[in-house]
Structure formats: structure tokens, C-alpha cells
Design an enzyme around this catalytic site. Sequence first.
Site, PDB file in Angstrom:
ATOM      1  N   ILE A  56       0.872  -1.175   0.000  1.00  0.00           N
ATOM      2  CA  ILE A  56       0.000   0.000   0.000  1.00  0.00           C
ATOM      3  C   ILE A  56       0.905   1.221   0.000  1.00  0.00           C
ATOM      4  CG2 ILE A  56      -1.759   1.314   1.252  1.00  0.00           C
ATOM      5  CD1 ILE A  56      -1.529  -2.090   2.354  1.00  0.00           C
ATOM      6  N   HIS A  57       0.837   2.007  -1.073  1.00  0.00           N
ATOM      7  CA  HIS A  57       1.674   3.205  -1.108  1.00  0.00           C
ATOM      8  C   HIS A  57       1.054   4.381  -1.855  1.00  0.00           C
ATOM      9  CE1 HIS A  57       2.711   1.277  -4.955  1.00  0.00           C
ATOM     10  NE2 HIS A  57       2.939   2.515  -5.371  1.00  0.00           N
ATOM     11  N   ARG A  58       0.018   4.156  -2.641  1.00  0.00           N
ATOM     12  CA  ARG A  58      -0.539   5.253  -3.435  1.00  0.00           C
ATOM     13  C   ARG A  58      -1.242   6.280  -2.560  1.00  0.00           C
ATOM     14  NH1 ARG A  58      -0.908   4.921  -9.043  1.00  0.00           N
ATOM     15  NH2 ARG A  58      -0.032   2.979  -9.812  1.00  0.00           N
ATOM     16  N   ARG A  96       7.219   5.892   3.204  1.00  0.00           N
ATOM     17  CA  ARG A  96       6.205   6.942   3.391  1.00  0.00           C
ATOM     18  C   ARG A  96       4.979   6.377   4.087  1.00  0.00           C
ATOM     19  NH1 ARG A  96       1.843   9.393   0.961  1.00  0.00           N
ATOM     20  NH2 ARG A  96       1.674   7.901  -0.719  1.00  0.00           N
TER      21      ARG A  96
END
Length: 148
Positions: free
Chosen positions: A45-47, A78
Site C-alpha cells: 500500500i503506497h498510493r 512513506r
Amino acid sequence: MVDAVNRFMNISNKRYSNSKWLETLKAENPHIPLLKEKEYYLATIHRAENTDDLMKLQTIFTALERLDKPVLIPLHPRTQKLVEKLNISFRNVTIIQPVGYLLMLYLTKNAYMVVTDSGGLQKEAYLLKTPCTTLRNQTEWIETLENG
């Protein structure tokens, strides 16, 4: 992408087969539980569409926590910072440092299912015939949606 997956999957298999993948992960992440091939979910999960809203991110992690098999997440730095803000404790989700391409291919090929918002990873899962749930409102890879 097809050429890269085909070429490097063979190298990945030679490097990580016979539980070498788990030994490699444990060397950098000693807290990893005993995992078996085809008996874990691989998630990324990064978007921004999933991480900029902390409530949405919390909902995603709550859903992952409820899955019927362990969830392995090589977490983007992030996203890691955002997860720390949520102060979530995990029992079924194991967060690890990001991994290299060869190990990620192996983890993808041998996962029970991939759960991701990564465009590249959903296509690689498709090419490796690993079921994938896409955590996006849209995708460039419409062929990955053939089975709903």
C-alpha cells in the site's frame, strides 16, 4: 515487463527456493512468523489515494488484519510513517522493510494472493498467475480484472 518477469523469475527461483526466501527475510526482519508458500497474502500500500486519508488507511489495515492467512507487507517508507501515526497493533499483519526485485518476484509467485495498489505488482501477479485484489478505483491493466 513480461520479458523481465520471465527472465528474472528463473533467477529468483534459483536464489530463493527451499526456504531460502524465509531465511533471507528473517535475516533482516527477525520478527517474521513462520510462513509457508501459498499460505500468506502479500500486500503493498503506497498510493496517495490510499494513504493520504488516514481513515481509509486504517480501514485497509483493519481489513488486512481480518484475513484468514498471515499478511506480509514490505512497507514503503512513506506509508510506514503514516501507519506509525495510526498506532495500530498487528497480530495477522507483518510489516517488513522493502525488498529487492528478485525477492519480490518470489514472494509474489508464492503468495496465496496479492493485495496491492501498485500498478506494476498487480501486472506481475497476473503474469505469475497469482490471484490479486487491486486496491484502486481504476487500473491501466484491465486484463487483471478478467475474473472480477
